[in-house]
Design a protein around this motif. Structure first.
Motif, PDB file in Angstrom:
ATOM      1  N   ALA A  17       0.840  -1.195   0.000  1.00  0.00           N
ATOM      2  CA  ALA A  17       0.000   0.000   0.000  1.00  0.00           C
ATOM      3  C   ALA A  17       0.878   1.250   0.000  1.00  0.00           C
ATOM      4  O   ALA A  17       2.069   1.184   0.276  1.00  0.00           O
ATOM      5  CB  ALA A  17      -0.914   0.000   1.217  1.00  0.00           C
ATOM      6  N   ILE A  18       0.235   2.390  -0.295  1.00  0.00           N
ATOM      7  CA  ILE A  18       0.947   3.668  -0.319  1.00  0.00           C
ATOM      8  C   ILE A  18       0.083   4.751   0.332  1.00  0.00           C
ATOM      9  O   ILE A  18      -1.115   4.814   0.095  1.00  0.00           O
ATOM     10  CB  ILE A  18       1.328   4.077  -1.764  1.00  0.00           C
ATOM     11  CG1 ILE A  18       2.153   5.346  -1.763  1.00  0.00           C
ATOM     12  CG2 ILE A  18       0.099   4.197  -2.653  1.00  0.00           C
ATOM     13  CD1 ILE A  18       2.820   5.631  -3.090  1.00  0.00           C
ATOM     14  N   ASP A  19       0.681   5.545   1.198  1.00  0.00           N
ATOM     15  CA  ASP A  19       0.061   6.715   1.835  1.00  0.00           C
ATOM     16  C   ASP A  19       0.768   6.973   3.149  1.00  0.00           C
ATOM     17  O   ASP A  19       1.850   6.476   3.391  1.00  0.00           O
ATOM     18  CB  ASP A  19      -1.436   6.516   2.056  1.00  0.00           C
ATOM     19  CG  ASP A  19      -2.144   7.838   2.360  1.00  0.00           C
ATOM     20  OD1 ASP A  19      -1.551   8.913   2.159  1.00  0.00           O
ATOM     21  OD2 ASP A  19      -3.285   7.801   2.807  1.00  0.00           O
ATOM     22  N   ASN A  20       0.116   7.721   4.012  1.00  0.00           N
ATOM     23  CA  ASN A  20       0.691   8.038   5.324  1.00  0.00           C
ATOM     24  C   ASN A  20      -0.243   7.577   6.429  1.00  0.00           C
ATOM     25  O   ASN A  20      -0.529   8.301   7.361  1.00  0.00           O
ATOM     26  CB  ASN A  20       0.934   9.546   5.435  1.00  0.00           C
ATOM     27  CG  ASN A  20      -0.344  10.336   5.310  1.00  0.00           C
ATOM     28  OD1 ASN A  20      -1.383   9.810   4.923  1.00  0.00           O
ATOM     29  ND2 ASN A  20      -0.279  11.615   5.638  1.00  0.00           N
ATOM     30  N   THR A  21      -0.730   6.376   6.315  1.00  0.00           N
ATOM     31  CA  THR A  21      -1.744   5.917   7.243  1.00  0.00           C
ATOM     32  C   THR A  21      -1.591   4.431   7.526  1.00  0.00           C
ATOM     33  O   THR A  21      -0.659   3.792   7.055  1.00  0.00           O
ATOM     34  CB  THR A  21      -3.145   6.221   6.666  1.00  0.00           C
ATOM     35  OG1 THR A  21      -4.117   5.944   7.651  1.00  0.00           O
ATOM     36  CG2 THR A  21      -3.424   5.404   5.422  1.00  0.00           C
ATOM     37  N   ASP A  22      -2.515   3.883   8.283  1.00  0.00           N
ATOM     38  CA  ASP A  22      -2.542   2.452   8.574  1.00  0.00           C
ATOM     39  C   ASP A  22      -3.537   1.765   7.639  1.00  0.00           C
ATOM     40  O   ASP A  22      -4.572   2.327   7.300  1.00  0.00           O
ATOM     41  CB  ASP A  22      -3.009   2.193  10.009  1.00  0.00           C
ATOM     42  CG  ASP A  22      -2.069   2.781  11.037  1.00  0.00           C
ATOM     43  OD1 ASP A  22      -0.893   2.983  10.699  1.00  0.00           O
ATOM     44  OD2 ASP A  22      -2.519   3.036  12.162  1.00  0.00           O
ATOM     45  N   PHE A  23      -3.224   0.539   7.266  1.00  0.00           N
ATOM     46  CA  PHE A  23      -4.115  -0.303   6.462  1.00  0.00           C
ATOM     47  C   PHE A  23      -4.321  -1.590   7.245  1.00  0.00           C
ATOM     48  O   PHE A  23      -3.358  -2.290   7.550  1.00  0.00           O
ATOM     49  CB  PHE A  23      -3.480  -0.635   5.108  1.00  0.00           C
ATOM     50  CG  PHE A  23      -3.270   0.560   4.233  1.00  0.00           C
ATOM     51  CD1 PHE A  23      -4.186   0.874   3.240  1.00  0.00           C
ATOM     52  CD2 PHE A  23      -2.156   1.376   4.396  1.00  0.00           C
ATOM     53  CE1 PHE A  23      -3.990   1.981   2.429  1.00  0.00           C
ATOM     54  CE2 PHE A  23      -1.961   2.478   3.593  1.00  0.00           C
ATOM     55  CZ  PHE A  23      -2.878   2.783   2.607  1.00  0.00           C
ATOM     56  N   LYS A  24      -5.551  -1.893   7.585  1.00  0.00           N
ATOM     57  CA  LYS A  24      -5.863  -3.119   8.325  1.00  0.00           C
ATOM     58  C   LYS A  24      -6.603  -4.069   7.394  1.00  0.00           C
ATOM     59  O   LYS A  24      -7.629  -3.712   6.822  1.00  0.00           O
ATOM     60  CB  LYS A  24      -6.708  -2.794   9.546  1.00  0.00           C
ATOM     61  CG  LYS A  24      -5.970  -1.931  10.545  1.00  0.00           C
ATOM     62  CD  LYS A  24      -6.836  -1.553  11.720  1.00  0.00           C
ATOM     63  CE  LYS A  24      -6.072  -0.618  12.639  1.00  0.00           C
ATOM     64  NZ  LYS A  24      -6.899  -0.117  13.712  1.00  0.00           N
ATOM     65  N   PHE A  25      -6.090  -5.282   7.242  1.00  0.00           N
ATOM     66  CA  PHE A  25      -6.654  -6.282   6.340  1.00  0.00           C
ATOM     67  C   PHE A  25      -7.380  -7.344   7.151  1.00  0.00           C
ATOM     68  O   PHE A  25      -6.842  -7.870   8.127  1.00  0.00           O
ATOM     69  CB  PHE A  25      -5.548  -6.937   5.516  1.00  0.00           C
ATOM     70  CG  PHE A  25      -4.850  -5.976   4.596  1.00  0.00           C
ATOM     71  CD1 PHE A  25      -5.271  -5.848   3.283  1.00  0.00           C
ATOM     72  CD2 PHE A  25      -3.797  -5.195   5.046  1.00  0.00           C
ATOM     73  CE1 PHE A  25      -4.643  -4.948   2.437  1.00  0.00           C
ATOM     74  CE2 PHE A  25      -3.166  -4.300   4.204  1.00  0.00           C
ATOM     75  CZ  PHE A  25      -3.592  -4.183   2.891  1.00  0.00           C
ATOM     76  N   SER A  26      -8.598  -7.674   6.735  1.00  0.00           N
ATOM     77  CA  SER A  26      -9.400  -8.690   7.417  1.00  0.00           C
ATOM     78  C   SER A  26     -10.167  -9.503   6.385  1.00  0.00           C
ATOM     79  O   SER A  26     -10.378  -9.064   5.262  1.00  0.00           O
ATOM     80  CB  SER A  26     -10.404  -8.040   8.376  1.00  0.00           C
ATOM     81  OG  SER A  26      -9.736  -7.251   9.329  1.00  0.00           O
ATOM     82  N   SER A  27     -10.588 -10.699   6.790  1.00  0.00           N
ATOM     83  CA  SER A  27     -11.433 -11.525   5.931  1.00  0.00           C
ATOM     84  C   SER A  27     -12.731 -11.826   6.666  1.00  0.00           C
ATOM     85  O   SER A  27     -12.779 -11.802   7.894  1.00  0.00           O
ATOM     86  CB  SER A  27     -10.724 -12.834   5.547  1.00  0.00           C
ATOM     87  OG  SER A  27     -10.476 -13.608   6.693  1.00  0.00           O
ATOM     88  N   ILE A  28     -13.783 -12.080   5.893  1.00  0.00           N
ATOM     89  CA  ILE A  28     -15.068 -12.482   6.461  1.00  0.00           C
ATOM     90  C   ILE A  28     -15.417 -13.822   5.817  1.00  0.00           C
ATOM     91  O   ILE A  28     -15.746 -13.883   4.638  1.00  0.00           O
ATOM     92  CB  ILE A  28     -16.173 -11.456   6.167  1.00  0.00           C
ATOM     93  CG1 ILE A  28     -15.776 -10.083   6.687  1.00  0.00           C
ATOM     94  CG2 ILE A  28     -17.489 -11.912   6.784  1.00  0.00           C
ATOM     95  CD1 ILE A  28     -16.736  -8.979   6.278  1.00  0.00           C
TER      96      ILE A  28
END
Length: 117
Positions: A17-28
């Motif tokens: 990913a790209i930016d200045n933040t957090d990315f949280k990945f989840s599955s359902i």
């Protein structure tokens, strides 16, 4: 949110990913939400900076089948630039298992035709 509409089942292996933040990945899967991992980008000495990050899930996700989903929660306005996935192969024995009864049915049909003639 990404939901598999059709096609073979697969597993998620990682993402970038790209930016200045957090990315949280989840599955359902089956109504159960499972956290896969987080990419934390750009926190340099307390200042958020634009950057890129990657994540390889410690273990691949459970199998995602038709109708099941994966989602990414963004802490800002960035973007995911790639998802790494791997197809779940059909066991080699499955086609053989299905061919066996089919072959027996054809043999019976030929035997029935020969008996009637």
């Amino acid at each position: 949110m990404l939901t598999l509409q059709r096609g073979p089942a697969f597993r998620f292996l990682g993402a970038s990913a790209i930016d200045n933040t957090d990315f949280k990945f989840s599955s359902i899967i089956g109504g159960t939400t499972t956290a896969l991992g987080t990419i934390d980008i750009g926190d340099i000495e307390g200042n958020r900076q634009n950057g890129t990050g990657a994540l390889t899930f410690g273990t691949p996700s459970d199998v995602i089948r038709v109708g099941e989903s994966m989602f990414v929660e963004l802490g800002g306005s960035g973007g995911v630039d790639s998802l790494q996935i791997a197809p779940v192969p059909v066991p080699a024995a499955l086609p053989l298992l299905l061919a066996g009864p089919g072959g027996l049915g054809l043999m019976k049909r030929r035997t029935d035709k020969a008996a009637k003639a």
